[in-house]
Design a protein around this motif. Structure first.
Motif, PDB file in Angstrom:
ATOM      1  N   ASP A  41      11.112  13.256  48.179  1.00 47.91           N
ATOM      2  CA  ASP A  41      10.232  13.419  47.025  1.00 47.91           C
ATOM      3  C   ASP A  41       9.572  14.809  47.059  1.00 47.91           C
ATOM      4  N   THR A  42       9.869  15.642  46.075  1.00 51.55           N
ATOM      5  CA  THR A  42       9.361  17.008  46.080  1.00 51.55           C
ATOM      6  C   THR A  42       7.845  17.064  45.855  1.00 51.55           C
ATOM      7  N   GLN A  43       7.316  16.133  45.071  1.00 47.64           N
ATOM      8  CA  GLN A  43       5.867  16.089  44.892  1.00 47.64           C
ATOM      9  C   GLN A  43       5.170  15.744  46.206  1.00 47.64           C
ATOM     10  N   GLY A  46       5.089  18.842  48.388  1.00 50.34           N
ATOM     11  CA  GLY A  46       4.024  19.736  47.963  1.00 50.34           C
ATOM     12  C   GLY A  46       2.655  19.246  48.385  1.00 50.34           C
ATOM     13  N   LYS A  47       2.466  17.929  48.329  1.00 51.34           N
ATOM     14  CA  LYS A  47       1.176  17.354  48.724  1.00 51.34           C
ATOM     15  C   LYS A  47       0.936  17.521  50.222  1.00 51.34           C
ATOM     16  N   ASN A 211      12.295  23.577  47.262  1.00 46.69           N
ATOM     17  CA  ASN A 211      11.998  22.471  48.172  1.00 46.69           C
ATOM     18  C   ASN A 211      13.103  22.213  49.194  1.00 46.69           C
TER      19      ASN A 211
END
Length: 307
Positions: A41-43, A46-47, A211
């Protein structure tokens, strides 16, 4: 020289053979590569970076610039035995220590746990693909790393390479190979610094875009592969314009794992040359590999009978 890029989306179609060949070449000649389309999961990625950066700013930055490392650099004393980095280590398996880390938030704990659960699937997939490329059972590396336990050891080195006022005097991280197995790096997407030594030159690894996960192989993969896949010397160079984040997760053998080259990859040994010549006489114009395999079952002229 451009670092190899492995597109995981091509492993399930008609490009699988080409992708596997590229992975084999990357492990054999580079010891590192980028993985794209890994389905993490790319989000979430980032998180993880956002929360780690915030943790550093709130808990580590001030103390780092007041540390002995910073003082030695400021006074231009000997810096050959220090690294310009601020780090902490999180164990995930077999036992997690994440809740024991000072001032860590529940949000960061939960986010890291979610990220590692997804990253571990990538690590296991890579171990299977490497095993397959080596001609071994697909779970060979995983089993070798598991020892008598339930699976490999997994831990993450979280590092910040702070903005450095005198980068010419110090390394972010000194030259080394990694002791373990498969290293999966979530790195900065803006600040460079990572370099690998290849063909007598230092090759700059660019910040990760789109990513991508950066992967390199450690010493234990070199041993298991009988030197076919080599661990490579690398380092981190500091930067006077920016602070670099590095979140390196290690898919490693557990402490009591017994590591040795895969028997299938070893040349035969302890055979009599006369016995080899007898076999050679009848197989001279055939492939040599079956001769070598046959000699593995001979020690001092006697066939090995399995127990």
């Amino acid at each position: 020289m451009e670092i190899p890029v492995i597109d995981f989306s091509k492993l399930n179609g008609d490009k699988r053979g080409d992708t596997m060949a590229l992975l084999h070449e990357a492990c054999e000649k580079w010891g590192c590569f980028m993985v794209e389309n890994h389905e993490i999961d790319t989000q979430l990625m980032g998180k993880v970076k956002q929360l780690i950066n915030a943790y550093y700013e709130e808990n580590l930055k001030e103390s780092f610039y007041q540390s002995e490392i910073a003082k030695r650099l400021e006074k231009q004393q000997n810096t050959s035995d220090i690294d310009w980095e601020s780090t902490f280590f999180i164990w995930h398996r077999p036992t997690s220590n994440i809740n024991e880390i000072s001032n860590i938030s529940q949000e960061l704990c939960q986010t890291m746990d979610e990220y590692i659960a997804q990253l571990l699937k990538l690590g296991e997939k890579l171990s299977e693909l490497m095993s397959e490329n080596l001609g071994l059972e697909k779970d060979y590396i995983k089993k070798a790393f598991s020892g008598n336990g339930e699976g490999p050891a997994v831990g993450t080195k979280v590092a910040k390479y702070p903005q450095c006022p005198r980068p010419e005097l110090v390394r972010g991280l000194r030259e080394h190979t990694d002791a373990g197995g498969i290293i999966l790096l979530l790195q900065d997407d803006e600040v460079p610094g990572l370099e690998f030594f290849k063909d007598g030159k230092w090759v700059e690894i660019p910040p990760s875009k789109n990513n991508a996960i950066f992967v390199n192989t450690g010493d234990q993969v070199e041993v298991l592969s009988n030197g076919l896949y080599r661990s490579v010397v690398h380092r981190v160079m500091p930067d006077n314009n920016g602070s670099r984040i590095s979140i390196a997760t290690f898919y490693n053998p557990i402490g009591d794992a017994i590591i040795s080259p895969a028997p299938k990859l070893l040349y035969p040994s302890n055979f009599r040359y006369g016995d080899y010549l007898k076999l050679y006489g009848s197989t001279k114009f055939g492939e040599k590999a079956p001769r070598f395999e046959s000699m593995k079952n001979m020690i001092n002229g006697h066939k090995i009978i399995p127990a």
